[in-house]
Motif scaffolding. Structure first.
Motif, PDB file in Angstrom:
ATOM      1  N   THR A 149     -92.963  18.044 -32.961  1.00 31.19           N
ATOM      2  CA  THR A 149     -92.421  18.639 -31.750  1.00 31.19           C
ATOM      3  C   THR A 149     -91.257  19.544 -32.098  1.00 31.19           C
ATOM      4  O   THR A 149     -90.707  19.476 -33.198  1.00 31.19           O
ATOM      5  N   CYS A 150     -90.881  20.418 -31.161  1.00 27.91           N
ATOM      6  CA  CYS A 150     -89.758  21.335 -31.361  1.00 27.91           C
ATOM      7  C   CYS A 150     -88.494  20.698 -30.790  1.00 27.91           C
ATOM      8  O   CYS A 150     -88.522  20.176 -29.680  1.00 27.91           O
ATOM      9  N   PRO A 151     -87.380  20.724 -31.548  1.00 32.89           N
ATOM     10  CA  PRO A 151     -86.141  20.137 -31.023  1.00 32.89           C
ATOM     11  C   PRO A 151     -85.681  20.821 -29.733  1.00 32.89           C
ATOM     12  O   PRO A 151     -85.015  20.204 -28.914  1.00 32.89           O
ATOM     13  N   MET A 152     -86.040  22.109 -29.578  1.00 35.53           N
ATOM     14  CA  MET A 152     -85.605  22.832 -28.382  1.00 35.53           C
ATOM     15  C   MET A 152     -86.647  22.784 -27.268  1.00 35.53           C
ATOM     16  O   MET A 152     -86.331  23.007 -26.111  1.00 35.53           O
ATOM     17  N   HIS A 153     -87.898  22.543 -27.624  1.00 32.01           N
ATOM     18  CA  HIS A 153     -88.979  22.568 -26.633  1.00 32.01           C
ATOM     19  C   HIS A 153     -89.820  21.298 -26.763  1.00 32.01           C
ATOM     20  O   HIS A 153     -90.858  21.323 -27.416  1.00 32.01           O
ATOM     21  N   PRO A 154     -89.376  20.221 -26.127  1.00 32.24           N
ATOM     22  CA  PRO A 154     -90.094  18.937 -26.287  1.00 32.24           C
ATOM     23  C   PRO A 154     -91.521  18.976 -25.751  1.00 32.24           C
ATOM     24  O   PRO A 154     -92.319  18.107 -26.091  1.00 32.24           O
ATOM     25  N   ASN A 200     -94.433  26.019 -36.954  1.00 31.79           N
ATOM     26  CA  ASN A 200     -93.321  26.600 -36.224  1.00 31.79           C
ATOM     27  C   ASN A 200     -93.600  26.544 -34.732  1.00 31.79           C
ATOM     28  O   ASN A 200     -94.739  26.625 -34.299  1.00 31.79           O
ATOM     29  N   CYS A 201     -92.517  26.410 -33.959  1.00 31.51           N
ATOM     30  CA  CYS A 201     -92.648  26.356 -32.507  1.00 31.51           C
ATOM     31  C   CYS A 201     -93.204  27.682 -31.995  1.00 31.51           C
ATOM     32  O   CYS A 201     -92.700  28.737 -32.351  1.00 31.51           O
ATOM     33  N   PRO A 202     -94.275  27.646 -31.179  1.00 32.93           N
ATOM     34  CA  PRO A 202     -94.812  28.900 -30.658  1.00 32.93           C
ATOM     35  C   PRO A 202     -93.835  29.617 -29.730  1.00 32.93           C
ATOM     36  O   PRO A 202     -93.995  30.801 -29.461  1.00 32.93           O
ATOM     37  N   LYS A 203     -92.844  28.917 -29.212  1.00 29.11           N
ATOM     38  CA  LYS A 203     -91.907  29.551 -28.280  1.00 29.11           C
ATOM     39  C   LYS A 203     -90.699  30.149 -28.995  1.00 29.11           C
ATOM     40  O   LYS A 203     -90.325  31.283 -28.751  1.00 29.11           O
ATOM     41  N   CYS A 204     -90.030  29.350 -29.852  1.00 30.82           N
ATOM     42  CA  CYS A 204     -88.792  29.861 -30.449  1.00 30.82           C
ATOM     43  C   CYS A 204     -88.915  30.036 -31.961  1.00 30.82           C
ATOM     44  O   CYS A 204     -88.001  30.549 -32.591  1.00 30.82           O
ATOM     45  N   GLY A 205     -90.028  29.614 -32.573  1.00 36.30           N
ATOM     46  CA  GLY A 205     -90.207  29.811 -33.998  1.00 36.30           C
ATOM     47  C   GLY A 205     -89.504  28.798 -34.867  1.00 36.30           C
ATOM     48  O   GLY A 205     -89.544  28.885 -36.089  1.00 36.30           O
TER      49      GLY A 205
HETATM   50 ZN    ZN Z   1     -89.083  25.732 -29.719  1.00 38.10          ZN
END
Ligand code: ZN
Length: 272
Positions: free
Chosen positions: A36-41, A50-55
């Motif tokens: 999971t992304c720390p910024m986008h759970p 990599n997070c598709p939203k913030c990378g």
């Molecule tokens: Zn993210």
């Protein structure tokens, strides 16, 4: 969907009366791990990436005990240290003015290219991903900024003649290799520091996980006992906790001698 598969595998498993492979080694901890992304759970996937939203680099939802250093941190650190001298050199040469004379564009090109194209490559990959995902983020800007500065300088170094004469001073066009190299080096440093901070948080959680026992003693249907990895404990299993042992999972006490913790008791697993 991945999460649903995950929970079905561990939580609602109809446990067999006899374990078919009592000696089977525990499944690798990475199998079934959700990232999971720390910024986008809301971002959840079964592979690292990599997070598709913030990378941002995705992290496992539950840190695994005994996990070594993050290979991505090692890679970023290697890129940073290998190209730091080049960044310092190209910056000094760019600021020095007349050093190297007519050869200066080529020297700056030679020093700046490995920094931007090799060290900065992960950033371009993330920048392209952010455009593909239609989710502009920090990597879009860094990719655009360093890419534009590098390409402009490349053309200016190789073909200064195609620029209008107002751009030229003594036949040379202004170069921005050092700007691109400094951005890449500073971004790498920032990533290394961020990774370190995140891994320290993870280490604290791992230390907590280390307090939990790694195996549980399950009582089979025929009342014989076996030690199994914690991940193999299912809801409904009966577990024995012997004197001095830690309680492996939450559960309901079925049988207990009166003087716990000196005695033992049986757990019926209820919760995960
Ligand atoms: Zn993210």
């Amino acid at each position: 969907m991945n999460d649903a598969e995950h929970s079905r595998g561990t939580h609602h498993h109809e446990h067999p009366k006899f374990d078919l492979q009592p000696e089977a080694p525990p499944a690798p901890a990475t199998a079934g791990t959700i990232f999971t992304c720390p910024m986008h759970p809301e971002i959840r996937q079964s592979e690292p990436g990599n997070c598709p939203k913030c990378g941002m680099t995705l992290e496992p939802m539950l840190p695994e005990a005994g996990e070594g250093e993050n290979p991505e941190l090692a890679d970023l650190r290697r890129r940073f240290w290998w190209t730091l001298p080049l960044t310092v050199l190209v910056t000094l040469i760019a600021m020095s003015g007349g050093l190297f004379g007519a050869a200066r564009p080529w020297v700056e090109l030679a020093l700046g290219t490995p920094v931007v194209l090799w060290s900065g490559w992960p950033f371009f990959v993330r920048g392209v991903q952010s455009v593909k995902n239609r989710s502009p983020n920090m990597w879009t800007l860094i990719g655009l900024g360093t890419g534009a500065a590098y390409l402009y300088s490349l053309v200016a170094a190789v073909l200064p003649g195609i620029f209008p004469s107002s751009f030229q001073v003594d036949g040379q066009v202004a170069l921005y290799f050092e700007a691109a190299a400094v951005i890449v080096s500073l971004t790498l440093l920032g990533q290394v520091l961020e990774f370190k901070a995140r891994s320290e948080t993870g280490a604290a959680i791992k230390a907590l996980l280390g307090l939990a026992p790694k195996t549980a003693r399950r009582i089979r249907a025929d009342d014989s006992e076996e030690d199994i990895p914690l991940t193999h404990v299912h809801v409904g299993d009966r577990l024995r906790v012997r004197p001095g042992e830690k309680v492996p999972v939450d559960g309901v006490v079925l049988v207990s001698t009166a003087t716990f913790p000196d005695g033992f008791f049986l757990l019926n697993r209820q919760l995960v």
